[in-house]
Design a protein around this motif. Sequence first.
Motif, PDB file in Angstrom:
ATOM      1  N   THR A 117       0.843  -1.198   0.000  1.00 36.27           N
ATOM      2  CA  THR A 117       0.000   0.000   0.000  1.00 36.27           C
ATOM      3  C   THR A 117       0.875   1.243   0.000  1.00 36.27           C
ATOM      4  O   THR A 117       2.072   1.168   0.262  1.00 36.27           O
ATOM      5  N   ASP A 118       0.217   2.375  -0.237  1.00 38.77           N
ATOM      6  CA  ASP A 118       0.891   3.663  -0.091  1.00 38.77           C
ATOM      7  C   ASP A 118       0.438   4.361   1.191  1.00 38.77           C
ATOM      8  O   ASP A 118       0.657   5.554   1.367  1.00 38.77           O
ATOM      9  N   ALA A 119      -0.185   3.607   2.101  1.00 42.24           N
ATOM     10  CA  ALA A 119      -0.734   4.180   3.330  1.00 42.24           C
ATOM     11  C   ALA A 119       0.343   4.364   4.404  1.00 42.24           C
ATOM     12  O   ALA A 119       1.244   3.536   4.523  1.00 42.24           O
ATOM     13  N   ASP A 120       0.198   5.434   5.190  1.00 39.77           N
ATOM     14  CA  ASP A 120       1.040   5.566   6.376  1.00 39.77           C
ATOM     15  C   ASP A 120       0.512   4.571   7.426  1.00 39.77           C
ATOM     16  O   ASP A 120      -0.548   3.976   7.255  1.00 39.77           O
ATOM     17  N   GLN A 121       1.248   4.401   8.519  1.00 36.54           N
ATOM     18  CA  GLN A 121       0.897   3.361   9.485  1.00 36.54           C
ATOM     19  C   GLN A 121      -0.466   3.584  10.126  1.00 36.54           C
ATOM     20  O   GLN A 121      -1.238   2.642  10.302  1.00 36.54           O
ATOM     21  N   ALA A 122      -0.795   4.808  10.481  1.00 38.15           N
ATOM     22  CA  ALA A 122      -2.094   5.093  11.107  1.00 38.15           C
ATOM     23  C   ALA A 122      -3.237   4.775  10.148  1.00 38.15           C
ATOM     24  O   ALA A 122      -4.243   4.161  10.543  1.00 38.15           O
ATOM     25  N   THR A 123      -3.099   5.168   8.898  1.00 35.01           N
ATOM     26  CA  THR A 123      -4.139   4.886   7.905  1.00 35.01           C
ATOM     27  C   THR A 123      -4.228   3.392   7.647  1.00 35.01           C
ATOM     28  O   THR A 123      -5.322   2.841   7.489  1.00 35.01           O
ATOM     29  N   PHE A 124      -3.079   2.710   7.628  1.00 34.65           N
ATOM     30  CA  PHE A 124      -3.072   1.257   7.425  1.00 34.65           C
ATOM     31  C   PHE A 124      -3.803   0.548   8.563  1.00 34.65           C
ATOM     32  O   PHE A 124      -4.567  -0.395   8.324  1.00 34.65           O
ATOM     33  N   GLU A 125      -3.617   1.001   9.792  1.00 34.95           N
ATOM     34  CA  GLU A 125      -4.318   0.388  10.924  1.00 34.95           C
ATOM     35  C   GLU A 125      -5.826   0.578  10.805  1.00 34.95           C
ATOM     36  O   GLU A 125      -6.596  -0.340  11.091  1.00 34.95           O
ATOM     37  N   THR A 126      -6.251   1.755  10.365  1.00 36.69           N
ATOM     38  CA  THR A 126      -7.680   1.993  10.119  1.00 36.69           C
ATOM     39  C   THR A 126      -8.179   1.082   9.009  1.00 36.69           C
ATOM     40  O   THR A 126      -9.258   0.484   9.104  1.00 36.69           O
ATOM     41  N   PHE A 127      -7.402   0.969   7.948  1.00 37.20           N
ATOM     42  CA  PHE A 127      -7.719   0.100   6.814  1.00 37.20           C
ATOM     43  C   PHE A 127      -7.946  -1.339   7.281  1.00 37.20           C
ATOM     44  O   PHE A 127      -8.975  -1.949   6.976  1.00 37.20           O
ATOM     45  N   VAL A 128      -7.016  -1.891   8.045  1.00 36.67           N
ATOM     46  CA  VAL A 128      -7.120  -3.287   8.513  1.00 36.67           C
ATOM     47  C   VAL A 128      -8.352  -3.461   9.399  1.00 36.67           C
ATOM     48  O   VAL A 128      -9.101  -4.433   9.259  1.00 36.67           O
ATOM     49  N   SER A 129      -8.581  -2.531  10.296  1.00 35.20           N
ATOM     50  CA  SER A 129      -9.739  -2.598  11.187  1.00 35.20           C
ATOM     51  C   SER A 129     -11.046  -2.581  10.397  1.00 35.20           C
ATOM     52  O   SER A 129     -11.984  -3.339  10.684  1.00 35.20           O
ATOM     53  N   GLU A 130     -11.112  -1.725   9.387  1.00 29.90           N
ATOM     54  CA  GLU A 130     -12.319  -1.632   8.557  1.00 29.90           C
ATOM     55  C   GLU A 130     -12.519  -2.884   7.698  1.00 29.90           C
ATOM     56  O   GLU A 130     -13.648  -3.336   7.506  1.00 29.90           O
ATOM     57  N   VAL A 131     -11.424  -3.443   7.182  1.00 28.28           N
ATOM     58  CA  VAL A 131     -11.552  -4.682   6.407  1.00 28.28           C
ATOM     59  C   VAL A 131     -12.126  -5.775   7.298  1.00 28.28           C
ATOM     60  O   VAL A 131     -13.055  -6.478   6.902  1.00 28.28           O
ATOM     61  N   GLU A 132     -11.610  -5.919   8.503  1.00 22.22           N
ATOM     62  CA  GLU A 132     -12.128  -6.951   9.416  1.00 22.22           C
ATOM     63  C   GLU A 132     -13.596  -6.710   9.740  1.00 22.22           C
ATOM     64  O   GLU A 132     -14.398  -7.629   9.742  1.00 22.22           O
ATOM     65  N   ARG A 133     -13.967  -5.474   9.995  1.00 20.52           N
ATOM     66  CA  ARG A 133     -15.350  -5.140  10.354  1.00 20.52           C
ATOM     67  C   ARG A 133     -16.319  -5.359   9.206  1.00 20.52           C
ATOM     68  O   ARG A 133     -17.433  -5.839   9.398  1.00 20.52           O
ATOM     69  N   ARG A 134     -15.874  -5.043   7.983  1.00 18.04           N
ATOM     70  CA  ARG A 134     -16.785  -5.055   6.842  1.00 18.04           C
ATOM     71  C   ARG A 134     -16.793  -6.352   6.045  1.00 18.04           C
ATOM     72  O   ARG A 134     -17.693  -6.567   5.230  1.00 18.04           O
ATOM     73  N   CYS A 135     -15.824  -7.240   6.258  1.00 16.88           N
ATOM     74  CA  CYS A 135     -15.741  -8.478   5.480  1.00 16.88           C
ATOM     75  C   CYS A 135     -16.746  -9.509   6.003  1.00 16.88           C
ATOM     76  O   CYS A 135     -16.634  -9.973   7.141  1.00 16.88           O
ATOM     77  N   PRO A 136     -17.728  -9.904   5.188  1.00 20.81           N
ATOM     78  CA  PRO A 136     -18.740 -10.854   5.649  1.00 20.81           C
ATOM     79  C   PRO A 136     -18.166 -12.205   6.080  1.00 20.81           C
ATOM     80  O   PRO A 136     -18.623 -12.779   7.069  1.00 20.81           O
TER      81      PRO A 136
END
Length: 159
Positions: A117-136
């Motif tokens: 990714t091109d994400a900084d660490q804080a954005t990457f942590e948000t990304f991972v959290s959202e993937v876990e929350r939103r993945c059926p």
Amino acid sequence: MTTSTIRTSVVPFVLDARGTGVAQHLSAEGDAGHEFDTDAYPAFGGKDEAPSPLFYALGALTSCNQVTAALVAKDLGITLGEFIFRIQGDLDTAVLVNGDEGNSNFDKVAVAATVQTDADQATFETFVSEVERRCPVTQLFVRSGLEFVNEWTNAELTR
């Protein structure tokens, strides 16, 4: 909302399956007409001529995470590159094979994902959290009560 209200956000996923013994041939409903087969290891009564349904469950977890990640990345303005997944599901077969008391679910499922990714660490942590929350499929595993380990690594995006 009443039960007669149609939600346009609901998409039905329909499979038809037919089989003998422990092997099945499955067809996904829809224009593409995807078909696949399942079988089991000989210890479970199969011929091991197709992946086990348990491998499909774990494969569904990797691919659903990747699809969800693409949607989340778009929302967060992140560019994604290659994904590498390793998933391990630990299954005590005593309930399945012997009929012992207990839960036949995996005891533990561990996801190890590396994504460019091109994400900084804080954005990457948000990304991972959202993937876990939103993945059926992730939520099917998480809500089943098993031990779920979800470790993602942010790799440098190569172009």
